[in-house]
Design an enzyme around this catalytic site. Sequence first.
Site, PDB file in Angstrom:
ATOM      1  N   THR A  98       0.871  -1.176   0.000  1.00 30.97           N
ATOM      2  CA  THR A  98       0.000   0.000   0.000  1.00 30.97           C
ATOM      3  C   THR A  98       0.906   1.223   0.000  1.00 30.97           C
ATOM      4  O   THR A  98       1.659   1.453   0.944  1.00 30.97           O
ATOM      5  CB  THR A  98      -0.927   0.013   1.221  1.00 30.97           C
ATOM      6  OG1 THR A  98      -1.774  -1.140   1.167  1.00 30.97           O
ATOM      7  CG2 THR A  98      -1.791   1.263   1.236  1.00 30.97           C
ATOM      8  N   LYS A 173      -7.193   1.388  -2.936  1.00 28.99           N
ATOM      9  CA  LYS A 173      -6.806   0.965  -1.584  1.00 28.99           C
ATOM     10  C   LYS A 173      -7.009   2.092  -0.587  1.00 28.99           C
ATOM     11  O   LYS A 173      -7.374   1.850   0.574  1.00 28.99           O
ATOM     12  CB  LYS A 173      -5.347   0.497  -1.574  1.00 28.99           C
ATOM     13  CG  LYS A 173      -4.866  -0.006  -0.202  1.00 28.99           C
ATOM     14  CD  LYS A 173      -5.678  -1.195   0.309  1.00 28.99           C
ATOM     15  CE  LYS A 173      -5.283  -1.589   1.742  1.00 28.99           C
ATOM     16  NZ  LYS A 173      -3.963  -2.225   1.819  1.00 28.99           N
ATOM     17  N   LYS A 241       0.601   5.051   8.350  1.00 32.13           N
ATOM     18  CA  LYS A 241       1.202   5.390   7.054  1.00 32.13           C
ATOM     19  C   LYS A 241       0.144   5.501   5.973  1.00 32.13           C
ATOM     20  O   LYS A 241       0.119   6.462   5.195  1.00 32.13           O
ATOM     21  CB  LYS A 241       2.243   4.328   6.696  1.00 32.13           C
ATOM     22  CG  LYS A 241       2.872   4.457   5.318  1.00 32.13           C
ATOM     23  CD  LYS A 241       2.234   3.523   4.284  1.00 32.13           C
ATOM     24  CE  LYS A 241       2.461   2.071   4.601  1.00 32.13           C
ATOM     25  NZ  LYS A 241       1.905   1.183   3.543  1.00 32.13           N
TER      26      LYS A 241
END
Length: 291
Positions: A98, A173, A241
């Site tokens: 990701t 995502k 993150k």
Amino acid sequence: MGLPTIGFIGTGVMGKSMAGHLLRSGYSLQVYNRTKAKAQALLDQGAVWAASPGDVAAACDIVITMIGYPKDVEEVYLGDGGLIARAQTGTILIDMTTSSPLLARRLYAAGAEKGVHVLDAPVSGGDVGARDGRLSIMVGGDEAVFQKAAPLFECMGTNIVLQGSAGAGQHTKMCNQIAIASNMMGVCEAMAYAVKAGLDPTRVLTSIATGAAGSFSLSNLAPRMLRGDTAPGFYVKHFIKDMKIAIEAAEEMGLVLPGLLQAKALYEKLAAAGHENSGTQALYLLYSGEQ
């Protein structure tokens, strides 16, 4: 023609299971991880160790990466002696980390200059989905390349969708992570409420997990919360993150996401309390008063 030789870089919590499915499907596999011990189970099953990411690229037809942060992706792909520099013409590079949609487009462009094909293909499903080969895989890139990589995706996942051009997988995502962020707060609040109301929270889950409130987090992570199990299926630090990437992308589009901002603040508080390496279900500690 025989099966292509596959390279896999990043054999952590999810990567080791994903790579294992490829091995068991009959693919020859070369692996690299910064900590070799984390790849040992795959080596024991027949995978071949490579000394560097560049060595993987030089020896393989298709290379999959499942690593930590965008800066790691950038280094592995674009650094001196990295994947794009050492890959042969026609090699397919698939980043399943990701990462940033903007970086995904950069990697695609850099690969195209060398005749190397790049797909961004982040996943959802956590450690359970990776172990069971039931990941949701969101792909960005050229359709012809996607079709060539499809047999590999089918080894690792069951919901595989080409979302569009380079970067589209990463944008999808981000949608996934945005939905999870607010949902995780709701799951924690529901369990805290059940306990305060004097209910058996496990019995509450039996009633609500299959109704309109149902979600992966409610079915799979709420039981871990109630057991005090904070082992990582997906690290708090990696979720933070992801939320940062999503917030930056949203800001570029002029979009405000208050639920995501609140979730990020709570997870940063949890990380500051020493839980950055815990699983995302550890957020419940803030609601239960244990942290």
